[in-house]
Design a protein around this motif. Sequence first.
Motif, PDB file in Angstrom:
ATOM      1  N   TYR A 171      -9.361   5.606   4.385  1.00 22.94           N
ATOM      2  CA  TYR A 171      -9.649   5.508   2.857  1.00 22.94           C
ATOM      3  C   TYR A 171     -10.700   5.848   2.803  1.00 22.94           C
ATOM      4  O   TYR A 171     -11.306   6.486   2.359  1.00 22.94           O
TER       5      TYR A 171
ATOM      6  N   VAL B  28      -6.051   1.545  -3.747  1.00 19.87           N
ATOM      7  CA  VAL B  28      -7.443   0.930  -3.757  1.00 19.87           C
ATOM      8  C   VAL B  28      -7.780   0.650  -5.453  1.00 19.87           C
ATOM      9  O   VAL B  28      -9.103   0.025  -5.533  1.00 19.87           O
TER      10      VAL B  28
ATOM     11  N   CYS C  69      -7.319   0.879   5.735  1.00 22.31           N
ATOM     12  CA  CYS C  69      -8.730   0.927   5.082  1.00 22.31           C
ATOM     13  C   CYS C  69      -9.758   1.810   6.343  1.00 22.31           C
ATOM     14  O   CYS C  69      -9.834   2.627   4.674  1.00 22.31           O
TER      15      CYS C  69
ATOM     16  N   CYS D  64       1.097  -1.516  -0.139  1.00 23.36           N
ATOM     17  CA  CYS D  64       0.022   0.055   0.034  1.00 23.36           C
ATOM     18  C   CYS D  64       0.964   1.366  -0.088  1.00 23.36           C
ATOM     19  O   CYS D  64       0.244   2.599  -0.318  1.00 23.36           O
TER      20      CYS D  64
END
Length: 244
Positions: free
Chosen positions: A219, A119, A216, A101
């Motif tokens: 985001y 993503v 997560c 990531c």
Amino acid sequence: ATRILTHVDMSVSMRISSTAGLKTRVATKTRASRGPVAVSANADRPVWYPGKAPAAHLDGSLPGDYGFDPLSLSADPEMRKWMVQAELQHARWAMLGVAGCVAPELLTKIGVADLPNWVDAATYQYWAPGGTLFFIQMAMFNWAEIRRWQDMKNPGSVNTDPLFGYNSNDTNTDVGYPKGLFDKFGWAKDEKTTAELKLKEIKNGRLAMLAFLGICAQYVQTGVGPVENLFSHMGNPGQVGVFM
């Protein structure tokens, strides 16, 4: 004069008796208050909460074992073996996931590469169609997971590489910690060093699992990646943060 001396003597005696009684009550209360404090059987063993006795079925022999199992999920020995391997695999994937990531976004931000946010990785145009890459990944995962499952059932049975015969002399039976090709630098050279590396790995893996959960959640809230969130916070920490 005799009456005065007698009265003084009685007063002093009463005060001494009262003081002794008070000290006795204080000492008794202090001893009683110390009674309920829970300590572990091994005073030198670190536990997840100070003064909290560890779970009876966790003896501290596992890497990163601090006696935390309030629901007794690992009380069954067979289930404990499975959960140890499950945590280890999740920890390793989490460390790779966090790196996956952060690295592409950071390289893109500093101008070294032009890579998608984590993503958007599923919709990125790679060297092959998404369906083909998915099939290749599933095939590789299947091969690796079957061999790992065989090693759990019969430790050491899959040490030798079936294709090229590597590790043919490997007698390691430590499930989840293969050597040979996976320790080309010989870092796990003795039991003490191996135990230290196991502890570092599971600690970093647990931290990575929490970090990925945070990525997560960030985001969902902000719509941007971890690097952009970090730079935004560093640029204006008073206005950009977890509570803003």
